[in-house]
Write a protein that holds these residues in place. Sequence first.
Motif, mmCIF file in Angstrom:
data_model
loop_
_atom_site.group_PDB
_atom_site.id
_atom_site.type_symbol
_atom_site.label_atom_id
_atom_site.label_comp_id
_atom_site.label_asym_id
_atom_site.label_seq_id
_atom_site.Cartn_x
_atom_site.Cartn_y
_atom_site.Cartn_z
ATOM 1 N N GLU A 53 38.023 38.179 30.068
ATOM 2 C CA GLU A 53 37.112 38.165 28.925
ATOM 3 C C GLU A 53 35.755 38.742 29.282
ATOM 4 O O GLU A 53 35.164 39.482 28.510
ATOM 5 C CB GLU A 53 36.967 36.748 28.382
ATOM 6 N N MET A 54 35.299 38.363 30.454
ATOM 7 C CA MET A 54 33.967 38.836 30.894
ATOM 8 C C MET A 54 34.035 40.261 31.448
ATOM 9 O O MET A 54 33.223 41.113 31.115
ATOM 10 C CB MET A 54 33.420 37.928 32.009
ATOM 11 N N ASP A 55 35.071 40.545 32.319
ATOM 12 C CA ASP A 55 35.092 41.802 33.064
ATOM 13 C C ASP A 55 35.935 42.888 32.396
ATOM 14 O O ASP A 55 35.982 44.027 32.853
ATOM 15 C CB ASP A 55 35.650 41.578 34.485
ATOM 16 N N GLY A 56 36.635 42.546 31.317
ATOM 17 C CA GLY A 56 37.540 43.499 30.675
ATOM 18 C C GLY A 56 38.883 43.499 31.382
ATOM 19 O O GLY A 56 39.059 42.818 32.396
ATOM 20 N N GLU A 57 39.824 44.315 30.868
ATOM 21 C CA GLU A 57 41.148 44.309 31.474
ATOM 22 C C GLU A 57 41.113 44.920 32.861
ATOM 23 O O GLU A 57 40.504 45.965 33.060
ATOM 24 C CB GLU A 57 42.088 45.120 30.573
ATOM 25 N N TRP A 58 41.771 44.286 33.829
ATOM 26 C CA TRP A 58 41.741 44.801 35.215
ATOM 27 C C TRP A 58 42.645 46.012 35.362
ATOM 28 O O TRP A 58 43.759 46.044 34.865
ATOM 29 C CB TRP A 58 42.157 43.701 36.188
ATOM 30 N N GLU A 59 42.133 47.062 36.017
ATOM 31 C CA GLU A 59 42.963 48.236 36.318
ATOM 32 C C GLU A 59 42.869 48.538 37.807
ATOM 33 O O GLU A 59 41.774 48.543 38.368
ATOM 34 C CB GLU A 59 42.470 49.452 35.535
ATOM 35 N N PRO A 60 44.039 48.802 38.446
ATOM 36 C CA PRO A 60 43.982 49.126 39.881
ATOM 37 C C PRO A 60 43.284 50.472 40.093
ATOM 38 O O PRO A 60 43.374 51.355 39.236
ATOM 39 C CB PRO A 60 45.440 49.196 40.308
ATOM 40 N N PRO A 61 42.597 50.663 41.232
ATOM 41 C CA PRO A 61 41.983 51.980 41.531
ATOM 42 C C PRO A 61 43.063 53.050 41.778
ATOM 43 O O PRO A 61 44.176 52.710 42.165
ATOM 44 C CB PRO A 61 41.161 51.715 42.796
ATOM 45 N N MET A 62 42.727 54.320 41.514
ATOM 46 C CA MET A 62 43.682 55.419 41.690
ATOM 47 C C MET A 62 43.645 55.912 43.148
ATOM 48 O O MET A 62 42.587 55.971 43.774
ATOM 49 C CB MET A 62 43.327 56.587 40.766
#
Length: 423
Positions: free
Chosen positions: A257-266
């Motif tokens: 909620e605070m940080d947004g959806e987590w995405e792994p680095p490329m």
Amino acid sequence: MTALSLLFMAVSIALITAESSVYFREQFEDGDTWRSRWVESKHKSDYGKFVLSAGKFYGDAEKDKGLQTSQDAHFYALSYRFADFNNKDQPLVIQFTVKHEQSIDCGGGYIKLFPSDLKQEDMHGDSTYNIMFGPDICGPGTKKVHVIFNYKGKNHLINKDIRCKDDEYTHLYTLIVNPDNTYEVKIDNKKVESGSLEEDWDFLPPKKIKDPEAKKPEDWDEREKIDDPDDKKPEDWDKPENIPDPDAKKPDDWDDEMDGEWEPPMVTNPEYKGEWKPRQIDNPAYKGKWVHPEIDNPEYTADNEIYKYDSIGVIGLDLWQVKSGTIFDNFLITNDPKLAEEVGNETWGATKDAEKKMKEGQEEEERKKHEEEESTRKEEAKDEEEEDKEEEEEEEEEEEEEEEEEEEEEEEEETDSKLKDEL
Ligand SMILES: *[C@@H]1O[C@H](CO)[C@@H](O)[C@H](O)[C@H]1NC(C)=O
């Protein structure tokens, strides 16, 4: 008489008939009378003055006298008229010596040979000449021997680069133009360049040109290699260049909620193979590079008399010099290269070693004088130091003496008081 001796006779007669002519020779060995032979141009009012001088160093004080440029940053325009001649079927030899004893920075050291219709009083940089020959120096970039021929009204420079001498000694420059349209340039009686007039100057248009009618056929295949038509891109070839890092993990304290959806680095995809290119094979239809066919140039006409001048009658020094001091001497124009070589040996060749010796002697003296001055300077400095020291010592001694005197006085006083006490 044998056939052989007849032949010898014929040869010697031929040698005798081929007489050598000297058209012009000037060595400046009669004091100031050269002034009555040479004409200064009046085209400009401020041409630099030539003076008769052997220079600061020489091999022979009299023989080495020549015309020396005497004013910095000036144009010079002086010329000499001799009996008009042509060089048809004969060699033409132009020879003279040049000494840049001022260690020249920028200036001409060449002569111009004019047709006899030149008006000497009006000679200037654009006066039409037959031949310009000799050294030219300007900065480190230009140090060459000019060989310029006027051919059918146009001046042509040599295509080759001939380096001139740039030291302070006298050098002998010789140009030989032969009736077979060959030439030779010599410096100090040694050949430095030679060849054919037609090849080393652009007097004539080229003999051959590209055929303007010829065109490369449309189907002419110039490709040596082509793509192999049988080579196909493998189906599993295409892979993305970057992928999400499979080892990356969402941090425990990640708050969607605070940080947004987590995405792994490329990261770079190890399976990425780049752009696919087909294999190259030899082109079966390859015909080689197309060569434009050449034809005889219709503009070209051979000329067997490129070397020839119908009128040669004046030699001129038409120059610009920044730092003056150049000495011109030992002018010779003849049809005999051997004679010119001999004269070169007898003039330049006879005095060059003595000239070198005198210059080296002067340099040695200069060095010694400098050294002596240097050591006198050092000694004087040393003497001063010693004097200073002596003065100091004297002062010290005086001080000591004073102290002693004081002590003595004290003693005296003491004795005085003792005496008083005793009394
Ligand atoms: C000129 O001098 C050189 C060197 O001493 C010599 O080899 C040459 O034969 C001489 N040439 C003539 C024409 O005397």
